[in-house]
Write a protein that holds these residues in place. Structure first.
Motif, short mmCIF file in Angstrom:
data_model
loop_
_atom_site.label_atom_id
_atom_site.label_comp_id
_atom_site.label_asym_id
_atom_site.label_seq_id
_atom_site.Cartn_x
_atom_site.Cartn_y
_atom_site.Cartn_z
N SER A 232 0.37 -1.27 0.26
CA SER A 232 -0.10 -0.10 0.23
C SER A 232 0.68 1.18 -0.01
O SER A 232 0.73 2.23 -0.47
N ALA A 233 2.19 1.29 0.74
CA ALA A 233 3.12 2.10 0.35
C ALA A 233 4.08 2.11 -0.06
O ALA A 233 4.96 1.16 0.94
N ILE A 234 4.92 2.41 -0.64
CA ILE A 234 6.08 2.41 -1.05
C ILE A 234 7.07 3.71 -0.84
O ILE A 234 7.11 4.48 -0.57
N SER B 122 2.64 10.35 -6.18
CA SER B 122 1.38 10.05 -5.34
C SER B 122 2.30 8.25 -4.93
O SER B 122 3.46 7.94 -6.19
N SER B 123 1.10 7.18 -4.40
CA SER B 123 1.60 6.05 -4.34
C SER B 123 1.33 5.52 -6.14
O SER B 123 1.90 4.63 -6.70
N LYS C 55 3.95 6.43 -7.97
CA LYS C 55 5.19 5.60 -8.05
C LYS C 55 5.03 4.54 -8.11
O LYS C 55 6.33 3.34 -9.14
N LYS C 56 3.72 3.45 -8.61
CA LYS C 56 3.95 2.27 -9.03
C LYS C 56 3.69 2.09 -10.28
O LYS C 56 4.56 0.99 -11.09
#
Length: 370
Positions: A229-231, A241-242, A245-246
């Motif tokens: 859920s958090a990188i 944002s997360s 990042k993904k």
């Protein structure tokens, strides 16, 4: 399968310490006493290579088995090693809705990232078996000849290597990890391998079990982070944002795949080699068409690749190339000035395994370190 499991579970005298002090090597005399060759005599001009490696991997046995038995997911798990692969025939899909007893006929092109080492073309049977609760094994063994994809039996081509029983034994561990024992046993033609790379290939570091395990560990770490859920960032917070990042991690995966295809002359890219008289023979220049579905516009691709020997330790060179402050010393895109690192995203436990977003005075571009 019996040979793979026995090789994975046996130590000395079948496996003995390497004369170079790193890893284990196969005792050929002991091997020939225990096993009957399933492929017949070694072809004339071929050399043998065998290696064994054990590692802890952040994936459970069922998930790893599913990945290995799916040609697309297998290639995604080893993007730097598998140039092209596909399943030619599903002989058995398994029993009871599982992969237990699954038997596939598969084809693959295995690569080392250098134009000086030919792609290894292999055709093999892949068999999967559950040995106990949480214990699985997947084994490959070559068939000698193969017809090209979409071709007929008359288009058969001799291969430049063949796999003796090779694969992995996987056992679930209590912490969600798996203990993976990887065996790689290959016979191959080394006549077209450049002299710079022959020691690396013969040692097993190029195509052997240590490389398979290391690649598997890195990729599983990356997938774990991608699904979290958090990188995490490396040193400082970032406005990305997360979800962003993904997206960057997925883009880095595609960058890696594109880079590998540009270095090695795999048939997946349908490269055409350019013969230019004043270019050194160690430099490979190729052209191809960009016709994939990655969203990039169609057009002509030009790839120039070579390999050079640099007398410094690998880690020192790697740290030099990934240092943002030193990038202007070798990267023309820096426009002669320093780079600014906007974001740095971890891909694994090793902090040098990361994806960075860099800004120069003229452009912004991505930089992936593995």
């Amino acid at each position: 399968m019996d040979e793979l499991v026995k090789m994975a579970q046996t130590s000395e005298p079948l496996w003995i310490p390497s004369s170079k002090g790193k890893g284990e090597m196969l005792n050929r005399e002991e091997y020939e006493k225990i096993f009957t060759p399933c492929l017949g005599p070694k072809p004339d001009g071929f050399v043998s290579e065998a290696s064994k490696e054990v590692g802890m991997v952040s994936i459970n046995s069922l998930a790893l088995v599913e990945t290995l038995m799916d040609s697309e997911r297998w290639a995604e798990m080893f993007p730097c090693m598998i140039a092209r692969n596909w399943t030619s025939e599903i002989i058995s899909s398994g029993m009871g809705g599982t992969r237990n007893g699954a038997l596939y006929l598969m084809q693959a092109e295995l690569q080392l990232l250098s134009p000086l080492v030919p792609v290894r073309q292999v055709t093999f049977l892949r068999f999967c078996k559950q040995h106990a609760e949480g214990v699985w094994a997947v084994v490959d063994v070559s068939v000698d000849r193969i017809s090209d994809r979409g071709g007929s039996a008359s288009a058969q081509t001799s291969l430049n290597c063949r796999r003796l029983p090779s694969g992995c034994l996987v056992q679930d561990m209590p912490n969600g990890y798996s203990k993976v024992t990887w065996i790689d046993h290959t016979e191959y033609d080394d006549t077209h391998i450049h002299h710079l790379y022959r020691p690396l290939v013969s040692s097993g570091l190029a195509f052997g079990s240590k490389r398979w395990i290391s690649a598997l560990q890195r990729q599983c770490e990356s997938l774990t982070i991608l699904m979290s859920s958090a990188i995490p960032n490396r040193d400082k917070p970032t406005p990305i944002s997360s979800i962003g990042k993904k997206s960057m991690l997925k883009l880095a995966q595609r960058m890696t795949q594109k880079f590998c295809r540009g270095v090695c002359a795999s048939s997946s890219q349908k490269w055409s080699k350019l013969e230019i008289g004043n270019i050194d023979e160690d430099v490979r220049i190729m052209t191809g068409k960009n016709m994939d579905d990655s969203g990039e516009p169609p057009g002509i691709l030009l790839s120039a690749a070579t390999s050079v020997w640099i007398p410094v330790p690998p880690r020192r060179l790697f740290d030099f190339l990934r240092d943002v402050l030193l990038r202007s010393e070798w990267d023309i895109l820096s426009n002669g000035g320093p780079m600014q690192e906007i974001a740095n995203i971890f891909k694994g436990q090793d902090q040098s395994n990361s994806v960075s977003l860099l800004r120069s005075t003229v452009s912004i571009h991505m930089h992936a370190c593995v």
